[in-house]
Design a protein around this motif. Sequence first.
Motif, PDB file in Angstrom:
ATOM      1  N   ALA A   1       0.836  -1.213   0.000  1.00 36.15           N
ATOM      2  CA  ALA A   1       0.000   0.000   0.000  1.00 36.15           C
ATOM      3  C   ALA A   1       0.870   1.262   0.000  1.00 36.15           C
ATOM      4  CB  ALA A   1      -0.939  -0.011   1.206  1.00 36.15           C
ATOM      5  N   VAL A   2       1.933   1.290   0.804  1.00 40.68           N
ATOM      6  CA  VAL A   2       2.766   2.506   0.810  1.00 40.68           C
ATOM      7  C   VAL A   2       3.599   2.618  -0.470  1.00 40.68           C
ATOM      8  CG1 VAL A   2       2.786   2.852   3.303  1.00 40.68           C
ATOM      9  CG2 VAL A   2       4.580   1.463   2.258  1.00 40.68           C
ATOM     10  N   CYS A   3       3.935   1.490  -1.062  1.00 38.16           N
ATOM     11  CA  CYS A   3       4.654   1.551  -2.347  1.00 38.16           C
ATOM     12  C   CYS A   3       3.752   2.153  -3.426  1.00 38.16           C
ATOM     13  CB  CYS A   3       5.111   0.157  -2.768  1.00 38.16           C
ATOM     14  SG  CYS A   3       6.484  -0.475  -1.789  1.00 38.16           S
ATOM     15  N   GLU A   4       2.506   1.757  -3.450  1.00 32.29           N
ATOM     16  CA  GLU A   4       1.580   2.307  -4.457  1.00 32.29           C
ATOM     17  C   GLU A   4       1.329   3.788  -4.194  1.00 32.29           C
ATOM     18  OE1 GLU A   4      -1.813  -0.343  -4.658  1.00 32.29           O
ATOM     19  OE2 GLU A   4      -0.652  -1.769  -5.883  1.00 32.29           O
ATOM     20  N   MET A   5       1.256   4.156  -2.933  1.00 34.27           N
ATOM     21  CA  MET A   5       1.079   5.565  -2.555  1.00 34.27           C
ATOM     22  C   MET A   5       2.289   6.391  -3.035  1.00 34.27           C
ATOM     23  SD  MET A   5       0.780   6.776   1.398  1.00 34.27           S
ATOM     24  CE  MET A   5       2.479   6.387   1.815  1.00 34.27           C
ATOM     25  N   THR A   6       3.482   5.820  -2.874  1.00 38.04           N
ATOM     26  CA  THR A   6       4.700   6.522  -3.317  1.00 38.04           C
ATOM     27  C   THR A   6       4.694   6.682  -4.830  1.00 38.04           C
ATOM     28  OG1 THR A   6       5.893   5.590  -1.453  1.00 38.04           O
ATOM     29  CG2 THR A   6       7.227   6.435  -3.276  1.00 38.04           C
ATOM     30  N   GLN A   7       4.330   5.618  -5.525  1.00 39.62           N
ATOM     31  CA  GLN A   7       4.330   5.687  -6.986  1.00 39.62           C
ATOM     32  C   GLN A   7       3.396   6.792  -7.478  1.00 39.62           C
ATOM     33  OE1 GLN A   7       6.360   3.760  -8.842  1.00 39.62           O
ATOM     34  NE2 GLN A   7       5.719   4.740 -10.742  1.00 39.62           N
ATOM     35  N   ARG A   8       2.234   6.908  -6.854  1.00 35.89           N
ATOM     36  CA  ARG A   8       1.295   7.963  -7.284  1.00 35.89           C
ATOM     37  C   ARG A   8       1.915   9.337  -7.071  1.00 35.89           C
ATOM     38  NH1 ARG A   8      -2.309   4.606  -4.462  1.00 35.89           N
ATOM     39  NH2 ARG A   8      -2.458   6.063  -2.704  1.00 35.89           N
ATOM     40  N   GLY A   9       2.556   9.531  -5.917  1.00 38.14           N
ATOM     41  CA  GLY A   9       3.128  10.842  -5.601  1.00 38.14           C
ATOM     42  C   GLY A   9       4.300  11.207  -6.490  1.00 38.14           C
ATOM     43  N   LEU A  10       5.027  10.194  -6.976  1.00 35.77           N
ATOM     44  CA  LEU A  10       6.206  10.469  -7.811  1.00 35.77           C
ATOM     45  C   LEU A  10       5.838  11.109  -9.146  1.00 35.77           C
ATOM     46  CD1 LEU A  10       8.331   7.280  -7.067  1.00 35.77           C
ATOM     47  CD2 LEU A  10       9.015   9.645  -6.612  1.00 35.77           C
ATOM     48  N   HIS A  11       4.557  11.101  -9.489  1.00 31.89           N
ATOM     49  CA  HIS A  11       4.121  11.754 -10.733  1.00 31.89           C
ATOM     50  C   HIS A  11       4.105  13.276 -10.627  1.00 31.89           C
ATOM     51  CE1 HIS A  11       2.834   8.458 -13.449  1.00 31.89           C
ATOM     52  NE2 HIS A  11       2.878   7.784 -12.317  1.00 31.89           N
ATOM     53  N   ALA A  12       4.183  13.818  -9.427  1.00 27.04           N
ATOM     54  CA  ALA A  12       4.110  15.275  -9.272  1.00 27.04           C
ATOM     55  C   ALA A  12       5.294  15.933  -9.991  1.00 27.04           C
ATOM     56  CB  ALA A  12       4.123  15.646  -7.789  1.00 27.04           C
ATOM     57  N   ALA A  13       4.999  16.792 -10.952  1.00 28.14           N
ATOM     58  CA  ALA A  13       6.068  17.390 -11.767  1.00 28.14           C
ATOM     59  C   ALA A  13       7.043  18.188 -10.915  1.00 28.14           C
ATOM     60  CB  ALA A  13       5.437  18.290 -12.840  1.00 28.14           C
ATOM     61  N   ALA A  14       6.562  18.738  -9.812  1.00 35.65           N
ATOM     62  CA  ALA A  14       7.443  19.553  -8.959  1.00 35.65           C
ATOM     63  C   ALA A  14       8.479  18.696  -8.237  1.00 35.65           C
ATOM     64  CB  ALA A  14       6.600  20.315  -7.937  1.00 35.65           C
ATOM     65  N   HIS A  15       8.177  17.410  -8.044  1.00 32.70           N
ATOM     66  CA  HIS A  15       9.070  16.548  -7.253  1.00 32.70           C
ATOM     67  C   HIS A  15      10.085  15.880  -8.190  1.00 32.70           C
ATOM     68  CE1 HIS A  15      10.267  14.273  -3.724  1.00 32.70           C
ATOM     69  NE2 HIS A  15      10.306  13.192  -4.481  1.00 32.70           N
ATOM     70  N   VAL A  16      11.106  16.641  -8.536  1.00 32.27           N
ATOM     71  CA  VAL A  16      12.109  16.132  -9.478  1.00 32.27           C
ATOM     72  C   VAL A  16      13.011  15.108  -8.802  1.00 32.27           C
ATOM     73  CG1 VAL A  16      14.081  16.851 -10.896  1.00 32.27           C
ATOM     74  CG2 VAL A  16      12.024  18.272 -10.779  1.00 32.27           C
TER      75      VAL A  16
END
Length: 391
Positions: free
Chosen positions: A351-366
């Motif tokens: 569950a936390v891995c999937e949560m991380t993957q979703r957040g990594l799409h944020a363009a600001a988070h290079v």
Amino acid sequence: MAADLHLDPTTGGFNGLKQLERTLPSRWYIDPEHHRRELEAIWHRHWIYLCRAETLPEARSFRTFTLGTQPLLIVRDEAGELRAFYNTCRHRGAALCSEPEGRLPAGGITCPYHAWNYRLNGELARVASAGRPHHVDIAGTSLYGVALKVWRGFVYVNLADSGQAFGDNFNANTEQFEHWPLEDLVVGHRLTQRVACNWKVFWENYNECLHCPGVHPALSSLVPIYKRGIMESRDDPAWQAHAGSEDPLYRGGLRAGARTWTVDGCSLGHEFPALTNEERELGYHYMTSLPSHYLVLHADHVRSSRLLPLGPEETELSIEWLFPRETLADPAVDIMRACAFSAQVMSEDAAVCEMTQRGLHAAAHVQGMLMPEEYDVWRFQQWIRAALGVS
Ligand code: FES
Ligand SMILES: [Fe+2]
């Protein structure tokens, strides 16, 4: 691996990172082109764990796998040896076996398309043609072989002729696990799930326990040091204040009275007899073989977890719980006491891995940053950079 800047003898044995380290670029977890690069440089060049040898129990047993983009076939030949091939016909490339597992007929491997037939050692035995195809070099047209090694019952393959040397894949001296009868264990339970994350996200989560207090309440109760968000005593800069403490909160190991990773901490029985008291008392031992495999060894069972990348944002996780035959034959033992406990931990991690993957799409988070406790995440990321030839 690059030189470890963080192993500084002047810091008194503290494990943690001593300077700010940046994570890998977020793009590396999403971009299909980067993913292809990792398949070529890592998954298709390193030793990859596929399955237990006993899951191909007899001559002509076969299993099929997809490693990255590559279709593979593993067969047990008439002499009992395991062999790996690309799952493709030398005629026009059809997949030879489409089932995930089964038993080949006595006639060997026959392509379902135009019936070219191969012996279990891969040699071409027959082609189907009304003409006389003298121009086909039958003796020189075997299935494409793949390197295969069996280490203590675990079957590994390597697609590259000049890839990693076998043994270099293990993070630890494997002799330290000689008291566990790994080759004799049997899969008692298996769980396979697709996790919607890049394969590196899984390993990064595996390599730190900062998340343990919040994400794994039951595990942190069983392994008290995890409540502190660390994996071992020297992850705390003030570790010397508790040096020599027998309290598992500081020393590590299972809570008082617990024997193994089960729902109640009680042993299943039939513990491995050759373990030393120290090996038995710590209660868990890890062994890692990047990028595909890790083992957690307990006093009464062993858990084997395999990762295979399905795409840049999808990973297949397959967990096998391995037991002595006596445990599986004993009607008084409920192995699900072990399987349910670690399956719960794995679902929390997924569950936390999937949560991380979703957040990594944020363009600001290079790119992110690592905390001192995440020294093994940093080592993993250094391993990735080295494998890709990026400093
Ligand atoms: S592709 Fe296999 S026999 Fe034709
Ligand atoms: Fe976790």
